[in-house]
Scaffold this motif. Sequence first.
Motif, PDB file in Angstrom:
ATOM      1  N   TYR A 165      48.878 -34.516 -35.392  1.00 23.17           N
ATOM      2  CA  TYR A 165      47.843 -33.585 -35.840  1.00 23.17           C
ATOM      3  C   TYR A 165      48.469 -32.483 -36.686  1.00 23.17           C
ATOM      4  O   TYR A 165      49.573 -32.032 -36.393  1.00 23.17           O
ATOM      5  N   SER A 166      47.747 -32.058 -37.721  1.00 21.49           N
ATOM      6  CA  SER A 166      48.254 -30.951 -38.545  1.00 21.49           C
ATOM      7  C   SER A 166      47.090 -30.154 -39.110  1.00 21.49           C
ATOM      8  O   SER A 166      45.990 -30.695 -39.297  1.00 21.49           O
ATOM      9  N   PRO A 167      47.294 -28.844 -39.376  1.00 21.82           N
ATOM     10  CA  PRO A 167      46.208 -28.023 -39.902  1.00 21.82           C
ATOM     11  C   PRO A 167      45.825 -28.491 -41.319  1.00 21.82           C
ATOM     12  O   PRO A 167      46.701 -28.848 -42.096  1.00 21.82           O
ATOM     13  N   THR A 168      44.540 -28.500 -41.612  1.00 20.94           N
ATOM     14  CA  THR A 168      44.084 -28.827 -42.967  1.00 20.94           C
ATOM     15  C   THR A 168      44.132 -27.558 -43.821  1.00 20.94           C
ATOM     16  O   THR A 168      44.322 -26.448 -43.316  1.00 20.94           O
ATOM     17  N   GLU A 169      43.900 -27.717 -45.097  1.00 20.17           N
ATOM     18  CA  GLU A 169      43.724 -26.609 -46.034  1.00 20.17           C
ATOM     19  C   GLU A 169      42.693 -25.630 -45.478  1.00 20.17           C
ATOM     20  O   GLU A 169      42.925 -24.417 -45.387  1.00 20.17           O
ATOM     21  N   ARG A 170      41.569 -26.199 -45.068  1.00 24.98           N
ATOM     22  CA  ARG A 170      40.465 -25.412 -44.522  1.00 24.98           C
ATOM     23  C   ARG A 170      40.891 -24.657 -43.253  1.00 24.98           C
ATOM     24  O   ARG A 170      40.551 -23.491 -43.067  1.00 24.98           O
ATOM     25  N   GLY A 171      41.697 -25.346 -42.415  1.00 26.86           N
ATOM     26  CA  GLY A 171      42.212 -24.707 -41.200  1.00 26.86           C
ATOM     27  C   GLY A 171      43.043 -23.480 -41.554  1.00 26.86           C
ATOM     28  O   GLY A 171      42.938 -22.429 -40.922  1.00 26.86           O
TER      29      GLY A 171
ATOM     30  N   CYS B 145      50.545 -27.536 -34.164  1.00 25.50           N
ATOM     31  CA  CYS B 145      49.308 -27.289 -34.883  1.00 25.50           C
ATOM     32  C   CYS B 145      48.590 -26.061 -34.312  1.00 25.50           C
ATOM     33  O   CYS B 145      48.192 -25.151 -35.040  1.00 25.50           O
ATOM     34  N   LEU B 146      48.457 -26.026 -32.988  1.00 26.06           N
ATOM     35  CA  LEU B 146      47.768 -24.903 -32.356  1.00 26.06           C
ATOM     36  C   LEU B 146      48.542 -23.616 -32.575  1.00 26.06           C
ATOM     37  O   LEU B 146      47.945 -22.565 -32.850  1.00 26.06           O
TER      38      LEU B 146
ATOM     39  N   CYS C 145      41.409 -21.269 -31.964  1.00 26.22           N
ATOM     40  CA  CYS C 145      42.132 -22.246 -31.172  1.00 26.22           C
ATOM     41  C   CYS C 145      41.559 -22.401 -29.783  1.00 26.22           C
ATOM     42  O   CYS C 145      41.896 -23.312 -29.057  1.00 26.22           O
ATOM     43  N   ALA C 146      40.652 -21.490 -29.434  1.00 30.17           N
ATOM     44  CA  ALA C 146      39.994 -21.611 -28.144  1.00 30.17           C
ATOM     45  C   ALA C 146      39.283 -22.956 -28.056  1.00 30.17           C
ATOM     46  O   ALA C 146      39.054 -23.492 -26.978  1.00 30.17           O
ATOM     47  N   ASP C 147      38.960 -23.527 -29.215  1.00 27.80           N
ATOM     48  CA  ASP C 147      38.226 -24.786 -29.242  1.00 27.80           C
ATOM     49  C   ASP C 147      39.053 -25.992 -28.805  1.00 27.80           C
ATOM     50  O   ASP C 147      38.513 -27.037 -28.512  1.00 27.80           O
ATOM     51  N   GLY C 148      40.356 -25.850 -28.797  1.00 29.93           N
ATOM     52  CA  GLY C 148      41.194 -27.020 -28.492  1.00 29.93           C
ATOM     53  C   GLY C 148      41.201 -27.971 -29.675  1.00 29.93           C
ATOM     54  O   GLY C 148      40.459 -27.802 -30.649  1.00 29.93           O
ATOM     55  N   ILE C 149      42.035 -28.974 -29.577  1.00 26.50           N
ATOM     56  CA  ILE C 149      42.287 -29.822 -30.729  1.00 26.50           C
ATOM     57  C   ILE C 149      41.041 -30.602 -31.167  1.00 26.50           C
ATOM     58  O   ILE C 149      40.766 -30.755 -32.363  1.00 26.50           O
ATOM     59  N   ASP C 150      40.233 -31.078 -30.194  1.00 24.30           N
ATOM     60  CA  ASP C 150      39.047 -31.858 -30.560  1.00 24.30           C
ATOM     61  C   ASP C 150      38.030 -31.003 -31.308  1.00 24.30           C
ATOM     62  O   ASP C 150      37.447 -31.436 -32.296  1.00 24.30           O
TER      63      ASP C 150
ATOM     64  N   TYR D   8      39.264 -28.331 -39.282  1.00 23.11           N
ATOM     65  CA  TYR D   8      40.419 -27.443 -39.419  1.00 23.11           C
ATOM     66  C   TYR D   8      41.747 -28.189 -39.225  1.00 23.11           C
ATOM     67  O   TYR D   8      42.806 -27.666 -39.496  1.00 23.11           O
ATOM     68  N   VAL D   9      41.602 -29.368 -38.667  1.00 26.65           N
ATOM     69  CA  VAL D   9      42.789 -30.134 -38.315  1.00 26.65           C
ATOM     70  C   VAL D   9      42.584 -31.572 -38.757  1.00 26.65           C
ATOM     71  O   VAL D   9      41.453 -32.058 -38.768  1.00 26.65           O
ATOM     72  N   ARG D  10      43.651 -32.229 -39.174  1.00 23.93           N
ATOM     73  CA  ARG D  10      43.560 -33.651 -39.507  1.00 23.93           C
ATOM     74  C   ARG D  10      44.478 -34.453 -38.592  1.00 23.93           C
ATOM     75  O   ARG D  10      45.362 -33.898 -37.935  1.00 23.93           O
ATOM     76  N   PHE D  11      44.243 -35.767 -38.552  1.00 23.63           N
ATOM     77  CA  PHE D  11      45.131 -36.594 -37.726  1.00 23.63           C
ATOM     78  C   PHE D  11      45.573 -37.821 -38.508  1.00 23.63           C
ATOM     79  O   PHE D  11      44.844 -38.332 -39.351  1.00 23.63           O
TER      80      PHE D  11
END
Length: 465
Positions: free
Chosen positions: A362-368, A454-455, A375-380, A387-390
């Motif tokens: 997982y890695s942060p996207t441009e938008r992220g 990522c987080l 980050c309270a949202d967790g990876i999902d 915000y994150v891509r895989f």
Amino acid sequence: MKDVVFIAPNEIRAAFSSAMSAMYRTEVPAYGTLMELVAEINAEVLEATPALRRQLEAAGALDRISHERHGAIRLGTPAELSMMRRVFAVMGMHPVGYYDLSTAGVPVHATAFRPVGAEALNTNPFRVFTSLLRIDLIADERLRKEAQDVLADRRIFTPNALRLTDLAHGQGGLHRDDADQFVAEILETFRWHDRACVSADMYRRLHQAHRLVADVVSFKGPHINHLTPGTLDIDAVQRAMPARGIVPKAVIEGPPSRTCPILLRQTSFKALDEAVSFKSGDGWTKGSHTARFGEIEQRGIALTAKGRALYDRLLETTRAVVRPAADGSNAAEYVAALSRAFEAFPDTWEGIRAAGLGYFTYSPTERGHQVRGTCADGIDGLLSQGYVRFDPIVYEDFLPVSAAGIFQSNLGDDAGQDFVASPNQQRFETALGAAVLDEFEHYAAIEQASIDRCLSTLRSLQAAE
Ligand code: OOG
Ligand code: NI
């Protein structure tokens, strides 16, 4: 300064892999033909898919796509295996995974010595599937003892190879000249010897016990039995082999062709009958031996234990209906049954991820980076907000059923024999002198580290607001 710098293990491995490739192409000309075919088809694929070309270029992998990704050897004794572990360690190759092939009728168990970690794999991915003969599976007690005696007498490493390996471990690396010499000396262990160290009669008896037993015991060293370049289109290479005068095995091992490739697909050309001579009194008598071949591989995503269980089940289901015949007579039927069975395996990255079947980074996207998602949202949560891509993690290991299929088609198709399934990882590790790395734990750790990274990146961006 030059003299105090050690050569990086990755660099020694790259030199070793390239020396081995050159040696094998000279020894087995059909392998050179396969290499050319692979390079041509890879070039065609890149031409047709510029996006893939750009991606490989960005990863710095474009030059190396047609290079060898693995090879294989078969060892005779625990002492050979533990020494081999020390030799491979000098080249940054470590034992990963345990493969029991007794279930598949082949009296060996094995590990893969391979680079571990993205950087090492990227610099040079070469690995060696290394089997140890299960001498305990030779039923005939007298033959077993004779085989043990022959193996106890041979020395598969040159004195200089032993010295340089000790030196590397003692001082923590090798300088340029020693590294060059190390590669040359180690290459000797993998060389073909056309003079057997047994008589024709003993060879025949070993051969009767199992063709593989004859291959391991009869020769001076563990000749490299195949090398395997990577291909971008394994189906195309399989189809094109006959026109180049090389006979492919009947079917490609592993999963069917898919949109989202999983695990590992591999195929090989059939091993060649080669002239050898056997001991006969003070002289030699002529004979032949079949062991060496060429293989190709194409890799997909590493599966979780759950994904692997599904893969194993679907493969079993297929083989319960149609078992690929060695002569290729039911190859089309097998491929059709395999594709049908694998319809039950999700074929989108989202689907594979959602079902927990594969490993991803997982890695942060441009938008992220811009929006600085919470980050309270967790990876999902971060994923669903974009915000994150895989990205899939590539499977870098082997598959026992496929390995057995490769063994079988190259040892002669009558080679299958029933052994009582007796995996014994503990005994293997005792022989090895170390534990093997658990591949599932390893992929899980890579995935987790990417999530943590990522987080923490997104968190530090938030904190900087
Ligand atoms: C090794 C066969 C296993 C693979 O690609 O699965 C292997 C052997 O024939 O010694 O290399
Ligand atoms: Ni192989």
